[in-house]
Design an enzyme around this catalytic site. Sequence first.
Site, PDB file in Angstrom:
ATOM      1  N   PHE A 192       0.816  -1.211   0.000  1.00 26.33           N
ATOM      2  CA  PHE A 192       0.000   0.000   0.000  1.00 26.33           C
ATOM      3  C   PHE A 192       0.856   1.271   0.000  1.00 26.33           C
ATOM      4  CE2 PHE A 192      -1.763   3.419   2.632  1.00 26.33           C
ATOM      5  CZ  PHE A 192      -2.886   3.754   1.896  1.00 26.33           C
ATOM      6  N   ASP A 193       1.909   1.314   0.816  1.00 23.21           N
ATOM      7  CA  ASP A 193       2.780   2.499   0.884  1.00 23.21           C
ATOM      8  C   ASP A 193       3.332   2.866  -0.492  1.00 23.21           C
ATOM      9  OD1 ASP A 193       2.686   1.174   3.474  1.00 23.21           O
ATOM     10  OD2 ASP A 193       4.150   2.651   4.122  1.00 23.21           O
ATOM     11  N   THR A 194       3.891   1.856  -1.165  1.00 20.31           N
ATOM     12  CA  THR A 194       4.490   2.089  -2.475  1.00 20.31           C
ATOM     13  C   THR A 194       3.447   2.544  -3.482  1.00 20.31           C
ATOM     14  OG1 THR A 194       6.213   0.439  -2.056  1.00 20.31           O
ATOM     15  CG2 THR A 194       5.788   1.025  -4.351  1.00 20.31           C
TER      16      THR A 194
END
Length: 439
Positions: A192-194
């Site tokens: 999710f972060d990426t």
Amino acid sequence: MSGMTETNQPLDIDIVVPCYNEQDTLAAHVRRLHAFCRTSLRNTWRITIADNASTDDTARIADDLAAMLPDVHTVHLAEKGRGRALKAVWSASPAAVLVYVDEDLSTDLAALDPLVAPLLSGHSDVAIGTRLADSSRVVRGGKREFISRSYNLLLRTTMGVSFSDAQCGFKAITRQAAEHILPLCEDDAWFFDTELLVLAEHAGLRIHEVPVDWVDDVNSSVHIASTATEDLKGMWRVSRGIATGRVRIGEVYEAIGRRPFTPPHVGIVGQVLRFGAIGVLSTVAFAVLYALFRPAIGAQTADFLALLLTAIGNTALNRRFTFGVRGRAGAGRHHVQGLVVFGVAWAITSGSLVVLHSTTPGASHGTEIVVLTAANLVATLVRFVLFKAWVFRSRRRPELIRPGTTPAADASTAATEPIPVEEHALERSTERSAGERAA
């Protein structure tokens, strides 16, 4: 999702702490974070503990903390997943700036105020902590260091992004940016972060980076091999979504993107990798089409039709995916030039057939396919050189938009012509000094 307490007072910062089975450390870490916020933050804030369907005593501990500590709230989710937790809590939060910190507090909290300041001021849309800046101080093993740097290098070379550290568990986003980006994020777990950062940069949002002090958590429950596999799958999915237009990044740019905007630049290594992937697909498609056409229409005609069909698709994919050209402007010219490139490639492959039949008159269909496949690989290399140097070469520099003028024409130009990397670096120079760029 349950357990969130609403507030009627304006809220500047919502600090979300996702956790799963953290009964041994949660209380101490939340108390430490709470004490820091109470003594160091000048803006209104709250801490939201997001329990990701823990199976131990984490949920009860979280509720006890919320009952004892002012401005601490809890959210209980029925399913696991850090991405799922952040999307759920951020989407429901009334805060102006939405923050995420790892439960283990590996990142020194002294970086929290510098993280949120440019978002509260309206200067930036997203902020991230980076462990890879020259001024960052990081304590972690060589294996994790190598994996982290390799992963971020792979992101920059293949996905055309410039942020330095996608995985540091220390991020913030404005509520306005989150409202536009979160619906596009599909991953519910570690990627999710990426995904959030890649979509944000491709949408023209401004990403602020803060060098951090970071100490590795030796008790981390992250499984490196499985996480790396999911990350690679996620990179392919997001790249394909952006390239095909399935992920509607343009709508986010039109709504909140920074103008004028230089699209993320894909370096030569990234272009070669993308072109190579498309070339492999084209080569396989060519071999299949040739095998289907050959029995009915003969070798040369089958070669021509198979190469023509794959060339059209190849030009379209490379236009969007490899060289980052969007919009319809110039598409006709690009395809005409692509057909010229096709002619060159056809000459190479048909020439290989002529040579084969003159040297081996009784060559089998299988031998023809092998020779043509080899020739098509050579033609692919020639096609890349011609695409980069002629078809999709940069033709103009975008003009800066003057205050009070419409950005439509400038945005169209920027969206349909590849932009030199120097301009992208200039755009980003306001975000990071040279000494803070990742090694």
